[in-house]
Design a protein around this motif. Structure first.
Motif, short mmCIF file in Angstrom:
data_model
loop_
_atom_site.label_atom_id
_atom_site.label_comp_id
_atom_site.label_asym_id
_atom_site.label_seq_id
_atom_site.Cartn_x
_atom_site.Cartn_y
_atom_site.Cartn_z
N ASN A 65 36.07 40.11 41.88
CA ASN A 65 35.09 39.47 42.77
C ASN A 65 34.26 40.46 43.59
O ASN A 65 33.02 40.21 43.69
CB ASN A 65 35.65 38.72 43.83
N LEU A 66 34.66 41.59 43.53
CA LEU A 66 33.87 42.86 44.15
C LEU A 66 32.86 43.19 42.99
O LEU A 66 31.60 43.50 43.57
CB LEU A 66 34.73 44.14 44.32
N GLY A 67 33.11 43.32 41.73
CA GLY A 67 31.89 43.48 40.97
C GLY A 67 30.95 42.28 40.76
O GLY A 67 29.73 42.79 40.55
N THR A 87 26.23 46.51 34.11
CA THR A 87 27.39 46.23 33.42
C THR A 87 28.28 46.72 34.44
O THR A 87 28.10 47.85 35.14
CB THR A 87 27.57 46.89 32.20
N ILE A 88 29.37 46.27 34.62
CA ILE A 88 30.42 46.68 35.47
C ILE A 88 31.76 46.69 34.50
O ILE A 88 32.22 45.77 33.96
CB ILE A 88 31.00 45.98 36.88
N PHE A 89 32.56 47.86 34.54
CA PHE A 89 33.76 47.82 33.67
C PHE A 89 34.85 48.09 34.77
O PHE A 89 35.02 49.14 35.32
CB PHE A 89 33.47 49.29 32.69
N PHE A 90 35.83 47.02 34.28
CA PHE A 90 36.98 47.16 35.03
C PHE A 90 38.39 48.06 34.41
O PHE A 90 38.22 47.60 33.19
CB PHE A 90 37.33 45.51 35.33
N ARG A 91 38.87 48.80 35.11
CA ARG A 91 39.82 49.66 34.46
C ARG A 91 41.31 49.41 35.14
O ARG A 91 41.29 49.48 36.45
CB ARG A 91 39.75 50.94 34.68
N GLY A 92 42.27 48.88 34.67
CA GLY A 92 43.40 48.95 35.12
C GLY A 92 43.73 47.66 36.15
O GLY A 92 43.33 46.56 35.64
N ARG A 93 44.09 48.12 37.34
CA ARG A 93 44.58 47.14 38.44
C ARG A 93 43.13 46.55 38.82
O ARG A 93 42.91 45.64 39.66
CB ARG A 93 45.15 47.68 39.54
N GLY A 96 36.24 39.67 28.73
CA GLY A 96 37.14 40.81 28.60
C GLY A 96 37.42 41.43 29.93
O GLY A 96 37.40 40.94 30.82
N ASN A 97 37.34 42.94 29.98
CA ASN A 97 37.28 43.76 31.01
C ASN A 97 35.75 44.08 31.36
O ASN A 97 35.72 44.94 32.16
CB ASN A 97 38.26 44.80 30.96
N THR A 98 34.85 43.28 31.12
CA THR A 98 33.39 43.82 31.59
C THR A 98 32.60 42.48 32.09
O THR A 98 32.84 41.35 31.51
CB THR A 98 32.80 44.08 30.08
N LEU A 99 31.98 42.94 32.79
CA LEU A 99 31.13 41.75 33.60
C LEU A 99 29.61 42.19 33.61
O LEU A 99 29.19 43.48 33.92
CB LEU A 99 31.55 41.81 35.10
N HIS A 100 28.86 41.41 33.19
CA HIS A 100 27.43 42.02 32.99
C HIS A 100 26.53 40.98 33.40
O HIS A 100 26.73 39.58 33.38
CB HIS A 100 27.05 42.63 31.37
N ARG A 141 30.26 50.87 39.07
CA ARG A 141 31.70 50.64 39.44
C ARG A 141 32.11 49.91 40.58
O ARG A 141 31.17 49.69 41.50
CB ARG A 141 32.17 52.09 39.49
N ILE A 142 33.02 49.49 40.87
CA ILE A 142 33.28 48.38 41.76
C ILE A 142 33.32 49.19 43.21
O ILE A 142 33.17 48.64 44.14
CB ILE A 142 34.71 47.64 41.66
N ASN A 143 33.68 50.60 43.21
CA ASN A 143 33.86 51.40 44.27
C ASN A 143 32.69 52.10 44.42
O ASN A 143 32.68 53.44 44.97
CB ASN A 143 35.14 52.22 44.38
N VAL A 144 31.26 51.64 44.05
CA VAL A 144 30.17 52.75 43.94
C VAL A 144 29.61 52.78 45.54
O VAL A 144 29.69 51.68 46.38
CB VAL A 144 28.96 52.03 43.30
#
Length: 244
Positions: A182-184, A170-176, A209-213, A142-145
């Motif tokens: 860029n953090l992911g 994998t980093i999954f982005f949710r909503g906002r 999409g909303n996934t960065l890997h 997660r981006i806030n890990v």
């Protein structure tokens, strides 16, 4: 009426349905005329003369007019009719096997077909033993890990790479969170840098999409066996002194 199990199938001449039975008497001709492929679940006699599972023609199944024959010792005999080649194989208690059906004429060999299948299956089993199955294992961030969770997941990545498996980070982005991709990307770049000694990067961080890997693969070990140092031979002056 003393008949076996009944089955209803459509007859070839347009009648609505016909009745037949595998165990009945006096209806063998009816059974042969209206038995289709889908009827094989009711009658196993229809599959006895089917095509071999390995799609290899042997003995009487060879339908070519002429074939090129190779004997059991690997010598070419020449072009013969199939019945003559089969006669030669029967005299040696062997089989006639079509090994190259697309050739003109087809190439057949006299051999022990059962032994040939056994050796082929044995080679396939040996190949499977030495075959390495590579598994792709996924580790999600997660981006806030925080640092502790990051170190734990990084150790998982190192363990998977050490076992010879590929890793998909994998980093999954949710909503906002989509506004802070860029953090992911920074997290994945940090991971790639931390494990670069044990891995190679197959795919750089990419977004779908909303996934960065990103995909990491284990690094191949280089180097072989080290040669043992040879004992140094004594200088020639010393050997002459010993002889004197």
């Amino acid at each position: 009426m003393g008949l076996g199990s009944w089955a209803y199938v459509r007859t070839p001449r347009g009648s609505e349905r016909g009745e037949t039975s595998c165990g009945g008497s006096g209806i063998g001709s009816i059974h042969q005329s209206i038995c289709y492929t889908f009827f094989s679940t009711f009658c196993r006699k229809c599959t006895e003369d089917g095509i071999d599972k390995r799609f290899i023609r042997t003995n009487e199944r060879i339908r070519a007019r002429e074939i090129r024959v190779i004997d059991d010792e690997g010598n070419q005999i020449g072009i013969l009719p199939p019945f003559e080649a089969l006669k030669m194989a029967r005299e040696k208690n062997l089989d006639l096997v079509e090994i190259s059906p697309t050739a003109q004429p087809p190439v057949c060999r006299i051999m022990d077909y059962g032994k040939f299948l056994y050796q082929q299956e044995k080679r396939e089993r040996e190949a499977k033993k030495h075959q390495k199955v590579i598994v792709v294992k996924e580790v999600k961030f997660r981006i806030n890990v925080d640092d502790h969770d990051y170190e734990t997941k990084k150790n998982h990545v190192l363990r998977f790479l050490g076992e010879g498996d590929k890793v998909k980070a994998t980093i999954f982005f949710r909503g906002r969170e989509m506004t802070r991709t860029n953090l992911g990307r920074q997290i994945l770049e940090r991971l790639i840098k931390d494990v670069e000694e044990k891995s190679i990067v197959e795919f750089r961080p990419r977004q779908e999409g909303n996934t960065l890997h990103a995909i990491l693969a284990p690094k191949k070990e280089e180097g072989g066996k080290k040669e043992k140092p040879r004992p140094a031979s004594p200088p020639p002056a010393a050997t002459q002194a010993k002889q004197v």
